[in-house]
Motif scaffolding. Structure first.
Motif, short mmCIF file in Angstrom:
data_model
loop_
_atom_site.label_atom_id
_atom_site.label_comp_id
_atom_site.label_asym_id
_atom_site.label_seq_id
_atom_site.Cartn_x
_atom_site.Cartn_y
_atom_site.Cartn_z
N THR A 140 19.72 -12.59 -66.91
CA THR A 140 18.31 -12.18 -67.00
C THR A 140 18.23 -10.68 -67.24
N ALA A 141 17.21 -10.32 -68.01
CA ALA A 141 16.88 -8.90 -68.16
C ALA A 141 15.73 -8.66 -67.20
N GLN A 142 15.99 -7.99 -66.11
CA GLN A 142 14.90 -7.76 -65.15
C GLN A 142 15.08 -6.47 -64.40
N ASN A 143 14.00 -6.01 -63.84
CA ASN A 143 13.98 -4.79 -63.05
C ASN A 143 12.94 -4.95 -61.95
N THR A 144 12.51 -3.85 -61.37
CA THR A 144 11.57 -3.98 -60.24
C THR A 144 10.16 -4.33 -60.71
N VAL A 145 9.94 -4.30 -62.03
CA VAL A 145 8.62 -4.65 -62.57
C VAL A 145 8.51 -6.16 -62.78
N GLY A 146 9.61 -6.77 -63.26
CA GLY A 146 9.57 -8.21 -63.52
C GLY A 146 10.75 -8.65 -64.36
N VAL A 147 10.64 -9.87 -64.87
CA VAL A 147 11.72 -10.44 -65.68
C VAL A 147 11.30 -10.31 -67.16
N ALA A 192 11.30 -10.12 -37.25
CA ALA A 192 10.17 -9.23 -37.53
C ALA A 192 9.93 -9.13 -39.03
N ARG A 193 8.65 -9.06 -39.39
CA ARG A 193 8.31 -8.85 -40.80
C ARG A 193 8.37 -7.34 -41.03
N ILE A 194 9.28 -6.92 -41.87
CA ILE A 194 9.47 -5.48 -42.07
C ILE A 194 8.52 -5.00 -43.17
N ASN A 195 7.81 -3.93 -42.85
CA ASN A 195 6.82 -3.41 -43.78
C ASN A 195 7.50 -2.56 -44.86
N THR A 196 7.87 -3.18 -45.96
CA THR A 196 8.57 -2.46 -47.04
C THR A 196 8.32 -3.16 -48.36
N ARG A 197 8.40 -2.41 -49.47
CA ARG A 197 8.31 -3.04 -50.79
C ARG A 197 9.67 -3.58 -51.22
N ASN A 198 10.71 -3.20 -50.48
CA ASN A 198 12.08 -3.49 -50.94
C ASN A 198 12.57 -4.86 -50.48
N THR A 199 11.91 -5.91 -50.96
CA THR A 199 12.29 -7.25 -50.51
C THR A 199 12.85 -8.12 -51.63
N GLY A 221 10.36 1.64 -60.36
CA GLY A 221 8.96 2.00 -60.15
C GLY A 221 8.05 0.80 -59.97
N GLY A 222 8.61 -0.42 -59.96
CA GLY A 222 7.78 -1.64 -59.87
C GLY A 222 7.33 -1.92 -58.46
N LEU A 223 6.69 -3.08 -58.34
CA LEU A 223 6.09 -3.43 -57.05
C LEU A 223 7.11 -3.85 -56.01
N GLN A 224 8.22 -4.42 -56.47
CA GLN A 224 9.18 -4.95 -55.51
C GLN A 224 10.58 -4.40 -55.78
N GLY A 225 11.06 -3.56 -54.87
CA GLY A 225 12.37 -2.95 -55.07
C GLY A 225 13.46 -3.74 -54.39
N PRO A 226 14.73 -3.44 -54.76
CA PRO A 226 15.85 -4.09 -54.06
C PRO A 226 16.13 -3.41 -52.74
N PHE A 227 16.85 -4.06 -51.87
CA PHE A 227 17.29 -3.41 -50.64
C PHE A 227 18.79 -3.16 -50.72
#
Ligand SMILES: Cc1ncc(COP(=O)(O)OP(=O)(O)O)c(N)n1
Ligand SMILES: Cc1nc(C(=O)O)sc1CCOP(=O)(O)O
Ligand SMILES: [Mg+2]
Length: 554
Positions: free
Chosen positions: A96-103, A256-263, A309-315
């Motif tokens: 897949t070609a994907q990043n934090t913005v999408g696929v 616990a639900r961790i408050n982060t975009r990096n999921t 810079g996308g909505l969901q980053g890696p951890f």
């Protein structure tokens, strides 16, 4: 085990697997060591038994898609297994070609080449557990089923990946019949999120814990030995609650639900961590608990990292290999700066204002409390433990450390981040022995000698007071600003001032000008007020301003 979907014969590879070096292991009819329907008890990884070598490294083969962004898929599996000390071979089903913005694109590999990769690995290496992720076509699913029926493996972990975290489709609904009728019946565990569980069940609603329980049982009826329905996306749920069903018992596993975009990639990492733990020989429930804890710790550790810079980053899966190998959640959450606005609860005040402890804690955090202490002198042990357990979840989801006043047992039982103890409570060194090095211990000190002792005994910070007179604690000694200063100067430990502190005197306290005075601990000026969050917000703003003035003045 997969060969064993039919009754085992003595010539099955799985049977051979259990005989080695002239030692015969009692064999019963079972489908795998984790088969909840079998009575076999597993003791050691088969990989170690097979050739008698203690040097065989547990091995997971990941069958999944490649994520160019490195957060999910094959890349997540490789990093998770590495972090868990398990070897990971890889069979790539799609690129897949994907990043934090999408696929941005999906290139499915030819079936025969997927088969070639699988055979290359399975015919040469001793794979313990196969973990599947993105299976993008029916043809690839068939190839997978064929290959794993030909080679002895110990368990199959199926993560029925269908949609990426960005919402892009990775396997369309044409895959569902083969999942339901062929892959799931051979799986030792299926790990489905709400969307996947709903798709497997033909689109049922998934909105509550009860819906998840129903789904876990219904998916179990399709034939897997164990089912995990993951509730990370459950609306209005404070914790991340997963439902585990082993055919007999339903377990609610919360973290616990961790408050982060990096999921991004948490599902892949959870499944590969379960696979890694199974490969080491863990029972299924322990493997799941370890995996949930691994993800929770990694998310806390990575909650502020910025990749893409996308909505969901890696951890960061590899935190274990970094310079924080032994840092607990408590140590990740606590730092001296967290003492800035220390909210200490009081059940009498909550009763007076008709609030629950959890609501009071939520409001204090909302207003800007940087650390919370549950100081509940009147609660029965069981009540205290229940409240503390709920508060741990609240605080952890916000990245705020939670300490328990006086009660080391409660702190241990609810997995709080530590305790605050006074001069007449359990000795600091005893508390340290009980809590271990990874929890936080605060100690009340009124004198320089006590401050010196607290440091020797392994405290993490000092609570120093009473700075001013207070109605909250009877017969409290007042040491004033001078007493506070002498305690600060006697120790390198960070200090938080306590006793009669409110918005009108907090700045004077912070202005005594000693670098290790890190903040103020407050009870009535927050909790004996109509609006906790407003009062906390006001005090936090004042403290920030006082800090700014100090730093500006340096
Ligand atoms: C931050 C902080 N500092 C001091 C205390 C007082 O603790 P202790 O002396 O044990 O008294 P009690 O709170 O148990 O009455 C504290 N709780 N927190
Ligand atoms: C719990 C406690 N410990 C103190 C100490 O001097 O060690 S003073 C105190 C009570 C602080 O409450 P308030 O903010 O309402 O004055
Ligand atoms: Mg005490």
């Amino acid at each position: 085990m997969l060969a064993s979907a039919q009754p085992l014969s003595t010539s099955s590879p799985w049977m051979n697997f259990l005989k080695f070096d002239k030692t015969t292991v009692a064999v019963q009819r079972f489908r795998s060591p984790w088969d909840a329907r079998s009575c076999f008890t597993w003791h050691a990884p088969a990989s170690m038994m097979r050739d008698g070598s203690e040097f065989k490294i547990p091995h997971v083969m990941s069958v999944a898609g490649s994520d160019s962004g490195g957060g999910a898929g094959i890349q997540a599996d490789l990093k998770t297994c590495a972090a868990r000390g398990v070897y990971c071979s890889t069979v790539i089903t799609a690129v897949t070609a994907q990043n934090t913005v999408g696929v941005q694109g999906v290139h499915i590999l030819p079936e025969d080449f997927v088969a070639k990769q699988m055979k290359a690995v399975l015919s040469d290496m001793q794979v313990d557990v196969v973990k599947t992720g993105m299976i993008p076509s029916v043809g690839i699913a068939k190839v997978l089923l064929q290959c794993i029926s030909e080679f002895p493996i110990r368990a199959l972990v199926v993560d029925p990946v269908m949609v990426s975290t960005s919402g892009d489709v990775l396997a369309d609904s044409s895959i569902l019949p083969v999942f339901r009728n062929e892959l799931l019946p051979t799986a030792d565990i299926v790990t489905a999120n709400l969307v996947e569980a709903s798709a497997l069940l033909g689109g049922v609603q998934m909105e509550t814990i009860d819906d998840m329980k129903f789904a876990a049982k219904s998916i179990y009826d399709m034939g897997p030995r164990n089912v995990l329905v993951k509730g990370g996306d459950l609306p209005a749920s404070l914790d991340a609650v997963d439902i585990f069903f082993d055919g007999k018992n339903l377990y609610e596993l919360s973290s616990a639900r961790i408050n982060t975009r990096n999921t991004h990639g948490t599902g892949c990492a959870l499944a590969s961590c379960i696979a890694a733990e199974l490969a080491k020989g863990s029972p299924m429930l322990s493997a799941i608990k370890v995996a949930k804890r691994f993800i929770e710790t990694a998310l806390v550790y990575s909650k502020d990292i910025e990749i893409g810079g996308g909505l969901q980053g890696p951890f960061d899966h590899l935190l274990k290999l970094k310079n924080v190998p032994h840092r607990s959640l408590a140590r990740c959450l606590f730092s001296p700066e967290k003492l800035l606005l220390y909210a200490v609860t009081n059940s009498g005040m909550n009763e007076k204002w008709g609030r629950s402890i959890t609501d009071a804690v939520k409001a204090a955090i909302e207003g800007g409390a940087t650390i919370v202490q549950l100081r509940e002198k009147n609660l029965e042990t069981r009540e205290f433990l229940e409240a503390a357990t709920a508060c741990v979840a609240i605080c952890r989801s916000k990245g705020v450390p939670l300490l328990i006043n006086d009660r080391v047992d409660i702190a241990l039982a609810c997995d709080a981040d530590g305790v605050h103890i006074g001069q007449s409570d359990m000795p600091t060194c005893t508390a340290r022995c009980l809590l271990g090095s990874e929890k936080i211990i605060g100690v009340s000190c009124q004198t320089p000698e006590q401050a010196h002792r607290a440091w020797i005994d392994g405290a993490d910070y000092i609570g120093c007071g009473g700075v001013y007179s207070t109605n909250t604690k009877a017969n409290n000694l007042i040491i004033g600003l001078d007493g506070l200063k002498s305690v600060c100067l006697a120790s390198n430990l960070p200090v938080v001032a306590i006793g009669g502190i409110n918005s009108s005197n907090a700045c004077s306290v912070m202005e005594i000008g000693v670098p290790n005075l890190k903040g103020v601990a407050v009870v009535s000026a927050l909790f004996d007020r109509e609006c906790i969050s407003t009062e906390t917000g006001k005090l936090r703003a004042l403290l920030e301003e006082a800090l700014g003035t100090q730093n500006g003045g340096n």
